[in-house]
Motif scaffolding. Structure first.
Motif, PDB file in Angstrom:
ATOM      1  N   CYS A  88      17.080  -4.408  16.709  1.00  0.00           N
ATOM      2  CA  CYS A  88      16.508  -3.645  15.600  1.00  0.00           C
ATOM      3  C   CYS A  88      17.621  -2.888  14.870  1.00  0.00           C
ATOM      4  O   CYS A  88      18.495  -2.288  15.496  1.00  0.00           O
ATOM      5  CB  CYS A  88      15.466  -2.667  16.136  1.00  0.00           C
ATOM      6  N   HIS A  90      17.305  -0.264  13.197  1.00  0.00           N
ATOM      7  CA  HIS A  90      17.101   1.188  13.160  1.00  0.00           C
ATOM      8  C   HIS A  90      18.023   1.889  14.140  1.00  0.00           C
ATOM      9  O   HIS A  90      18.937   2.593  13.719  1.00  0.00           O
ATOM     10  CB  HIS A  90      15.624   1.541  13.450  1.00  0.00           C
ATOM     11  N   GLN A  91      17.803   1.684  15.430  1.00  0.00           N
ATOM     12  CA  GLN A  91      18.649   2.343  16.433  1.00  0.00           C
ATOM     13  C   GLN A  91      19.077   1.385  17.538  1.00  0.00           C
ATOM     14  O   GLN A  91      19.469   1.827  18.612  1.00  0.00           O
ATOM     15  CB  GLN A  91      17.955   3.573  17.021  1.00  0.00           C
ATOM     16  N   CYS A 107       8.958  -3.641  16.623  1.00  0.00           N
ATOM     17  CA  CYS A 107       9.871  -2.858  17.460  1.00  0.00           C
ATOM     18  C   CYS A 107       9.103  -1.626  17.920  1.00  0.00           C
ATOM     19  O   CYS A 107       8.996  -0.638  17.187  1.00  0.00           O
ATOM     20  CB  CYS A 107      11.129  -2.467  16.683  1.00  0.00           C
ATOM     21  N   HIS A 113      10.535   2.439  17.466  1.00  0.00           N
ATOM     22  CA  HIS A 113       9.856   3.506  16.730  1.00  0.00           C
ATOM     23  C   HIS A 113       8.886   2.953  15.693  1.00  0.00           C
ATOM     24  O   HIS A 113       8.589   3.603  14.702  1.00  0.00           O
ATOM     25  CB  HIS A 113      10.901   4.397  16.057  1.00  0.00           C
ATOM     26  N   SER A 115       9.109   0.007  13.742  1.00  0.00           N
ATOM     27  CA  SER A 115       9.524  -0.830  12.611  1.00  0.00           C
ATOM     28  C   SER A 115       8.888  -2.207  12.714  1.00  0.00           C
ATOM     29  O   SER A 115       8.588  -2.692  13.808  1.00  0.00           O
ATOM     30  CB  SER A 115      11.055  -0.979  12.584  1.00  0.00           C
TER      31      SER A 115
HETATM   32  S1  FES Z   1      14.989   1.081  17.180  1.00  0.00           S
HETATM   33 FE1  FES Z   1      13.505  -0.228  16.268  1.00  0.00          FE
HETATM   34  S2  FES Z   1      12.261   1.141  15.170  1.00  0.00           S
HETATM   35 FE2  FES Z   1      13.751   2.432  16.025  1.00  0.00          FE
END
Ligand code: FES
Length: 147
Positions: A88, A90-91, A107, A113, A115
């Motif tokens: 992902c 994001h993080q 995810c 979180h 996504s």
């Molecule tokens: S790591 Fe996938 S939504 Fe935050």
């Protein structure tokens, strides 16, 4: 050996040990310069699948080796599959699933979180802001390879 000689020898020994230790560690550096590295073993294949016994129905998905591979069509051509990084944007969590009903890659918790990504890799729902990296799918006979 005099005390002065012992201390001098000890200092040289420690200096050599520290130098060797730093070289072994590569001297430190960035955390992860390439989040989508090539697979181990020197080949280009990130993932191989035998289509005789995996991903047989539209909507089937496999997450392995940093890849999420999804069957999007009923044939056995590269156009019938989507292969993307499973990391992902994001993080950095590994995406958790492909939802056949929504057609989206999810995810979810406990790491993620919420996504959502389309099978093209495009972000459908944040917090991720960047798409998943797309990989190349090749089909030869019944063997599918992601590179
Ligand atoms: S790591 Fe996938 S939504 Fe935050």
């Amino acid at each position: 050996m005099e005390r002065r000689d012992f201390v001098a020898n000890l200092g040289i020994t420690l200096a050599l040990a520290c130098t060797a230790g730093l070289a072994a560690c590569g001297g430190g550096g960035s955390d992860n310069p390439n989040p989508n590295p090539a697979p181990p073993g020197g080949g280009n294949a990130r993932l191989s699948v035998n289509l005789n016994n995996e991903l047989m129905a539209v909507g089937d998905a496999k997450i392995s080796g940093g890849v999420i591979l999804i069957r999007t069509g009923s044939g056995n051509t590269s156009a019938d599959f989507a292969a993307l990084s499973s990391i992902c944007t994001h993080q950095g969590c590994t995406v958790s699933a492909y939802n056949k009903t929504s057609g989206l890659i999810e995810c979810n918790a406990p790491c993620g979180h919420g996504s959502r990504y389309a099978t093209s890799g495009a972000v459908n729902t944040g917090p991720a802001a960047n798409p998943l990296t797309r990989y190349t799918v090749t089909v030869s006979g019944n063997i599918l390879t992601v590179s």
